[in-house]
Design a protein around this motif. Sequence first.
Motif, PDB file in Angstrom:
ATOM      1  N   GLU A 371       0.813  -1.206   0.000  1.00 34.97           N
ATOM      2  CA  GLU A 371       0.000   0.000   0.000  1.00 34.97           C
ATOM      3  C   GLU A 371       0.854   1.266   0.000  1.00 34.97           C
ATOM      4  N   ILE A 372       2.131   1.136   0.312  1.00 37.16           N
ATOM      5  CA  ILE A 372       3.034   2.294   0.383  1.00 37.16           C
ATOM      6  C   ILE A 372       3.928   2.372  -0.849  1.00 37.16           C
ATOM      7  N   LEU A 373       4.516   1.248  -1.248  1.00 38.21           N
ATOM      8  CA  LEU A 373       5.529   1.228  -2.309  1.00 38.21           C
ATOM      9  C   LEU A 373       4.868   1.176  -3.684  1.00 38.21           C
ATOM     10  N   THR A 374       4.245   2.265  -4.052  1.00 33.25           N
ATOM     11  CA  THR A 374       3.518   2.356  -5.306  1.00 33.25           C
ATOM     12  C   THR A 374       3.375   3.827  -5.666  1.00 33.25           C
ATOM     13  N   ASP A 375       2.970   4.085  -6.896  1.00 32.69           N
ATOM     14  CA  ASP A 375       2.662   5.466  -7.276  1.00 32.69           C
ATOM     15  C   ASP A 375       1.157   5.717  -7.295  1.00 32.69           C
ATOM     16  N   HIS A 376       0.390   4.809  -6.716  1.00 32.48           N
ATOM     17  CA  HIS A 376      -1.060   4.960  -6.642  1.00 32.48           C
ATOM     18  C   HIS A 376      -1.399   6.233  -5.861  1.00 32.48           C
ATOM     19  N   GLY A 378      -3.791   6.953  -3.959  1.00 30.77           N
ATOM     20  CA  GLY A 378      -4.347   6.702  -2.638  1.00 30.77           C
ATOM     21  C   GLY A 378      -3.403   6.013  -1.685  1.00 30.77           C
ATOM     22  N   ARG A 379      -2.118   5.947  -2.031  1.00 35.46           N
ATOM     23  CA  ARG A 379      -1.164   5.219  -1.192  1.00 35.46           C
ATOM     24  C   ARG A 379      -0.998   5.876   0.173  1.00 35.46           C
ATOM     25  N   TYR A 380      -0.602   5.080   1.148  1.00 31.13           N
ATOM     26  CA  TYR A 380      -0.297   5.623   2.467  1.00 31.13           C
ATOM     27  C   TYR A 380       1.002   6.421   2.374  1.00 31.13           C
ATOM     28  N   ARG A 381       0.979   7.643   2.908  1.00 24.75           N
ATOM     29  CA  ARG A 381       2.137   8.527   2.805  1.00 24.75           C
ATOM     30  C   ARG A 381       2.740   8.866   4.165  1.00 24.75           C
ATOM     31  N   ALA A 382       2.000   8.567   5.233  1.00 22.73           N
ATOM     32  CA  ALA A 382       2.507   8.812   6.585  1.00 22.73           C
ATOM     33  C   ALA A 382       2.018   7.685   7.481  1.00 22.73           C
ATOM     34  N   MET A 383       2.761   7.436   8.570  1.00 22.69           N
ATOM     35  CA  MET A 383       2.358   6.421   9.532  1.00 22.69           C
ATOM     36  C   MET A 383       2.546   6.932  10.949  1.00 22.69           C
ATOM     37  N   ILE A 384       1.558   6.614  11.783  1.00 21.18           N
ATOM     38  CA  ILE A 384       1.684   6.725  13.231  1.00 21.18           C
ATOM     39  C   ILE A 384       1.781   5.298  13.751  1.00 21.18           C
ATOM     40  N   ILE A 385       2.861   4.988  14.422  1.00 26.19           N
ATOM     41  CA  ILE A 385       3.106   3.620  14.877  1.00 26.19           C
ATOM     42  C   ILE A 385       3.232   3.651  16.391  1.00 26.19           C
ATOM     43  N   GLU A 386       2.362   2.931  17.065  1.00 27.79           N
ATOM     44  CA  GLU A 386       2.286   3.033  18.520  1.00 27.79           C
ATOM     45  C   GLU A 386       2.395   1.659  19.172  1.00 27.79           C
ATOM     46  N   SER A 387       3.372   1.529  20.075  1.00 23.15           N
ATOM     47  CA  SER A 387       3.565   0.284  20.832  1.00 23.15           C
ATOM     48  C   SER A 387       3.562  -0.914  19.905  1.00 23.15           C
ATOM     49  N   ALA A 388       4.290  -0.815  18.813  1.00 18.85           N
ATOM     50  CA  ALA A 388       4.360  -1.880  17.821  1.00 18.85           C
ATOM     51  C   ALA A 388       5.677  -1.750  17.074  1.00 18.85           C
ATOM     52  N   ARG A 405      10.788   3.715   5.163  1.00 19.05           N
ATOM     53  CA  ARG A 405      11.708   4.758   4.686  1.00 19.05           C
ATOM     54  C   ARG A 405      11.089   5.588   3.564  1.00 19.05           C
ATOM     55  N   ALA A 406      10.178   4.989   2.797  1.00 18.63           N
ATOM     56  CA  ALA A 406       9.588   5.683   1.649  1.00 18.63           C
ATOM     57  C   ALA A 406       8.474   6.642   2.045  1.00 18.63           C
ATOM     58  N   LEU A 407       8.032   6.602   3.287  1.00 16.57           N
ATOM     59  CA  LEU A 407       6.959   7.477   3.734  1.00 16.57           C
ATOM     60  C   LEU A 407       7.407   8.936   3.736  1.00 16.57           C
ATOM     61  N   GLU A 408       6.449   9.820   3.565  1.00 18.59           N
ATOM     62  CA  GLU A 408       6.756  11.248   3.644  1.00 18.59           C
ATOM     63  C   GLU A 408       6.916  11.709   5.091  1.00 18.59           C
ATOM     64  N   PHE A 409       6.280  10.984   6.029  1.00 15.35           N
ATOM     65  CA  PHE A 409       6.404  11.352   7.440  1.00 15.35           C
ATOM     66  C   PHE A 409       6.047  10.140   8.284  1.00 15.35           C
ATOM     67  N   SER A 410       6.760   9.976   9.399  1.00 12.94           N
ATOM     68  CA  SER A 410       6.457   8.864  10.299  1.00 12.94           C
ATOM     69  C   SER A 410       6.825   9.242  11.727  1.00 12.94           C
ATOM     70  N   VAL A 411       6.003   8.760  12.660  1.00 12.56           N
ATOM     71  CA  VAL A 411       6.269   8.981  14.076  1.00 12.56           C
ATOM     72  C   VAL A 411       5.991   7.678  14.809  1.00 12.56           C
ATOM     73  N   GLN A 422      13.945   3.197  14.711  1.00 11.69           N
ATOM     74  CA  GLN A 422      15.197   3.587  14.072  1.00 11.69           C
ATOM     75  C   GLN A 422      15.015   4.022  12.620  1.00 11.69           C
ATOM     76  N   LEU A 423      13.780   3.942  12.115  1.00 19.35           N
ATOM     77  CA  LEU A 423      13.471   4.374  10.755  1.00 19.35           C
ATOM     78  C   LEU A 423      12.582   5.615  10.722  1.00 19.35           C
ATOM     79  N   ALA A 424      12.070   6.039  11.889  1.00 17.64           N
ATOM     80  CA  ALA A 424      11.046   7.072  11.940  1.00 17.64           C
ATOM     81  C   ALA A 424      11.644   8.471  11.920  1.00 17.64           C
TER      82      ALA A 424
END
Length: 754
Positions: A371-376, A378-388, A405-411, A422-424
């Motif tokens: 869902e991220i590694l595409t030029d679609h 509607g792709r996911y461009r940011a992620m919030i990752i919690e306790s995972a 790493r390909a996301l535009e923003f991550s926390v 270590q990737l965020a």
Amino acid sequence: MTGEQTTEWRPTACILCECNCGIEVRLGGPDGRTLDRIRGDKAHPASQGYTCQKALRLDHYQNGPHRLTSPMRRRPDGTYEPVGWDTAITEVAAGLARVRDTHGGKTIFYYGGGGQGNHLGGGYASATRAALGSRFRSNALAQEKTGEFWVNAKLLGNYTRGDYEHAEVVVFVGKNPWQSHSFPRARPTLKEIARDPGRSMVVLDPRTTETAELADHHLALRPGTDAWCLAALAAVLVQEDLLDRDWLAEHATGLGRVESLLAAVDVDAYAAICDLDPGLIRRTARRIAAASSVAVYEDLGVQMSLHSTLSSYLNKLLWVLTGNFANPGGHYVPTSIVSLAGGGGGRERRSPVAGARIISGLVPCNVIAEEILTDHPGRYRAMIIESANPAHSLADSPRMRQAIRALEFSVVIDVAMTETAQLADYVLPAASQYEKWEATFFNFEFPHNYFHLRRPLLDPLPGTLPGTLPEPEIHARIVEALGALDAIDLAPLAEAAQRSRAEFGERFMRLMGEHPEAAPLLSVILYRTLGPALPDGAASAALLWGAAHRAAAQIGPSIERAGFEGAEALFDAILAHPSGVVFSVDEPADNWARVRTPGGRLDLDNEIVLDALAELAGAEPPGHDPDFPLVLSAGERRSFTANTIFRSPEWRRRDRDGALRVSRADADALGLADGDRARVTTRRGSAEVLVEVSPMMRQGHIALPNGLGVTRTPEAAPAGVAPNDLTSSDHRDPIAGTPYHKHVPARLEPLDAL
């Protein structure tokens, strides 16, 4: 709390599996922050003083070298620098808002929401997601349970469990509760069943596990043939007319095609595919049919293997066809304070890129990278990752790391600098599960169900900028920084909470009426208004006030049987009982009111799985690839493995490197002995492993443990093999998208032969 030596035993819970057994902790150490002594809490309603040996090692989580003490910001060169909370919150909110405003909130993906014991944070994350317009989410349940959730939704529109403690016959399918537990007092319960001549235990598992050794019927099937085995068992019930037809006529629909398909099953041929004696299958089916009560537990051994969703349906036939729902010792629909499983129903949603089925609101984990590694668009461009830790825990870890790493923003919100952290772009340090008010929503017991709100044992870990925060505070600050509450004056509501809960309730309903758009921000509103008025600093428990009112409306009679007159009395009891409280008492007949099919009966007519069952007769059995002649189970649970919140190998007294278990026959054929080094190879990758020759394993089957391959600090080398470096994201169930981690084609070679 910090800095005091004490002989006081303080109640809390273990956080290493879904049981969350009650424990008591005595603090010690030079600063009073060491979990010095740990024992079972006899006052806990479910575990009643029981705990396994893993809980005794929890100080390795609380005080390991992995803990973060300040927010971290990623520099352009990939290194990290500490920043203050105000800076971190401002910049995180700005980064997420930038993605929302440019591409839409639906491109912000949320992953996580709590591990085995910290679920309150996920409740507050819903407000952050609402403020951003985030629509898509997932967590570890979508690696394991969504196939079962989907079958349950079609069958009865709700979640179901078995009364394993009281059933005459208990069936474990791909499940070894001696190690994985999953219901209270698992080991004593297994021993009680094994000792009772009037009860029987059935185990479907290729391995001779500790549970299988106690079983009356161990079906040690060839790996990956669970569907054939379960179909054969159900077929015997039909072909020998062992069904409870009167019960089925009253309580079920859609039996016709099920019965015709099972009548056509060649039991002997299916037994041969499974490498089982057909007589054993027939004897097992007859024992199930003759029992006064049957409870079936499926787990990861089948939920992460071939035909997993079909197998979830077939194993339910064992208790449906024999009339074991809403009866003592059978299956039931548990009550809940907050439901994690969901009942399904409504219009089916699909993920935007892969078009994967979204079950219980969860995107399949195996399509997230896709869902991220595409030029679609509607792709996911940011992620919030919690306790995972999806960079470690999801299939095809190298590709998942590439996706992050390909996301535009991550926390990342977590206690540690995990492989994902270590990737965020930003890492926000959460207080540990013993430094805050916390709870689990894995409450599934019957007829007495319980809820445990845990009090903090310690203050949050201090730091220079200025330390850790509980997740509810983190989410409240992000929501406020996004400006989501700017149009609402919360002061009158907060003032009312200080005066009385009754006045708060009245003003709260008025506020929701005036601002219906604020309903998705409910958790943070409660935290900021009711939270400060709760006793002993229990602001994080404010969410449970709303949950208690919802539960009282939905399961009022069950709550009244537990001794509570209304939601406020229940909420007060939750706050007042540090070892947990029984919040509902059920009767078997209550279960029928929780069946949410249109006719209120169990619906067996699931066209998708019945088509899969029909195709099973002509399907090629697994195990015909000469390049990969073995089957690897990636992620076996053992005495000294746990989820990856244990990041230091020092916690493991045995098997520190996580050996690859191999059968004696396979070891001899390859010239391997205990302690040898070898290389295991799959289609995705390879790794050097330590070999353990184990009587548990059948020929052709090898196993790596879960929880290995993590780093104690970012600079340290990992201990053991990360299983998901060897798994593939496209190796998944076609219905639910769950991965086939327990059936990975592999080969094994001695190092000296390479």
